[in-house]
Write a protein that holds these residues in place. Sequence first.
Motif, PDB file in Angstrom:
ATOM      1  N   ALA A   1     -53.405  23.679 -14.081  1.00 59.34           N
ATOM      2  CA  ALA A   1     -51.954  23.729 -13.879  1.00 59.34           C
ATOM      3  C   ALA A   1     -51.200  23.056 -15.017  1.00 59.34           C
ATOM      4  N   VAL A   2     -51.621  21.852 -15.387  1.00 58.77           N
ATOM      5  CA  VAL A   2     -50.891  21.099 -16.406  1.00 58.77           C
ATOM      6  C   VAL A   2     -51.076  21.719 -17.789  1.00 58.77           C
TER       7      VAL A   2
ATOM      8  N   ARG B   1     -49.261  25.134 -18.176  1.00 53.26           N
ATOM      9  CA  ARG B   1     -47.805  24.971 -18.335  1.00 53.26           C
ATOM     10  C   ARG B   1     -47.470  24.420 -19.714  1.00 53.26           C
ATOM     11  N   THR B   2     -48.305  23.522 -20.227  1.00 50.78           N
ATOM     12  CA  THR B   2     -48.079  23.019 -21.582  1.00 50.78           C
ATOM     13  C   THR B   2     -48.201  24.136 -22.607  1.00 50.78           C
TER      14      THR B   2
ATOM     15  N   GLY C   1     -47.561  14.213 -18.537  1.00 47.61           N
ATOM     16  CA  GLY C   1     -48.242  15.354 -17.930  1.00 47.61           C
ATOM     17  C   GLY C   1     -49.592  15.611 -18.563  1.00 47.61           C
TER      18      GLY C   1
ATOM     19  N   GLU D   1     -48.001  19.908  -6.115  1.00 51.92           N
ATOM     20  CA  GLU D   1     -47.759  20.572  -7.388  1.00 51.92           C
ATOM     21  C   GLU D   1     -47.635  19.521  -8.476  1.00 51.92           C
TER      22      GLU D   1
ATOM     23  N   ARG E   1     -46.361  19.167 -12.339  1.00 52.65           N
ATOM     24  CA  ARG E   1     -45.668  19.744 -13.489  1.00 52.65           C
ATOM     25  C   ARG E   1     -45.577  18.701 -14.599  1.00 52.65           C
TER      26      ARG E   1
ATOM     27  N   SER F   1     -42.953  17.334 -15.874  1.00 55.76           N
ATOM     28  CA  SER F   1     -41.918  16.323 -15.683  1.00 55.76           C
ATOM     29  C   SER F   1     -41.937  15.671 -14.314  1.00 55.76           C
TER      30      SER F   1
ATOM     31  N   THR G   1     -43.462  12.312 -13.194  1.00 53.67           N
ATOM     32  CA  THR G   1     -44.871  12.187 -13.569  1.00 53.67           C
ATOM     33  C   THR G   1     -45.165  10.843 -14.226  1.00 53.67           C
TER      34      THR G   1
END
Length: 359
Positions: free
Chosen positions: A136-137, A140-141, A193, A219, A221, A223, A239
């Motif tokens: 997930a992290v 998204r990055t 993150g 979740e 994210r 931020s 985060t």
Amino acid sequence: MFDRYNPANWTIDWEEVGVTAIALAVDILIAYLLYRLVFAIVTRLTRMSETTIDEMIVERIRQPVKWSFIAIGVTLVAQVMPQLQAIWEPLARFLRPALLGWIAYTLVKTFAAALEVRLELSDDPVAMRSRRTRIAVLSRTAIFAIIFITVGLMLMSVPGVRDIGTTLLASAGLAALAVGAAAQPALKSLIAGLQVALTEPFRIGDLVKIDDQAGRVEEVRLSFVTVRTWDDRVLVVPTSRFLDQSFENWSRKSEKLTGPVYLHLDPAAEIGPIREEFERFVEEQELFDGRTKALLMTEAYPESIELRLSMSAASIGDLWQLRCAVREHMLEWLRTNQPDALIRHRLEVEAANARATGG
């Protein structure tokens, strides 16, 4: 000298326009047929595999690859037709990074979804939560970087924006300091993150406690992190706060926990029978995993004592239900078998008045 990029120098030759249109249509048709042929072969190959992940990847990248084939076909036709190239080249400088960014974005999303599908086949819940958090992290990055670079390349294809950027670079000293100060919270969240993804102080699905609120990490994210409590409230926590302040992670390695039930009784209570009844009742419960059961007197005061009844369960939810069952049963047993062990504070007004009046 003829400038093919200057519309003022153009003359309309309808015959040439017709030839260009026909060549363009034929080229687009050939590009589309080539795309269909390539994907027919690739689809046939993916269906021969035992997994469905490669089929999902092929299906998701179909649209961006199709438009990329068409764009390549138009570019090839424009190389031999100056008037088409004069129109197409400015658009191509804008579309090429957009198509590349679209393909890269789709690939990242697709591989993340494919890894999520593979995780569902895992039998290790801790490893599954760990990998899901990293996916997930990091995805998204990567998506943020792809969008940022794509938009930058698209804007640099516009001459006005490129000139403005060149001008700003010439006086970028103070501007860099200002932008760096303004972007400090965003950069801090981005770094936090990435730290969460690499060091894994918590993962998606972990049960954490922060600010006296306990809940599941729902979740993660760049931020913020969302934590859902038992009553379906959602806590939105920055985060960076998980790295700057301490918090409790109740399922870091496994869901197995040991929990207490406290009983405050009269000092006259008989501890031996209470311990025997507690151990008998806990051993009969299906929620008890057999690891820990113990009754200890943890405090002794002139008017009360404190008993700590420790028990263990295979999951946090099972432990909660087991503690509630033990608490209810032990109080009921004490009311029936040792009523004098329960602390009472009574004010007998009628008896006190009778004594005062000598009645």
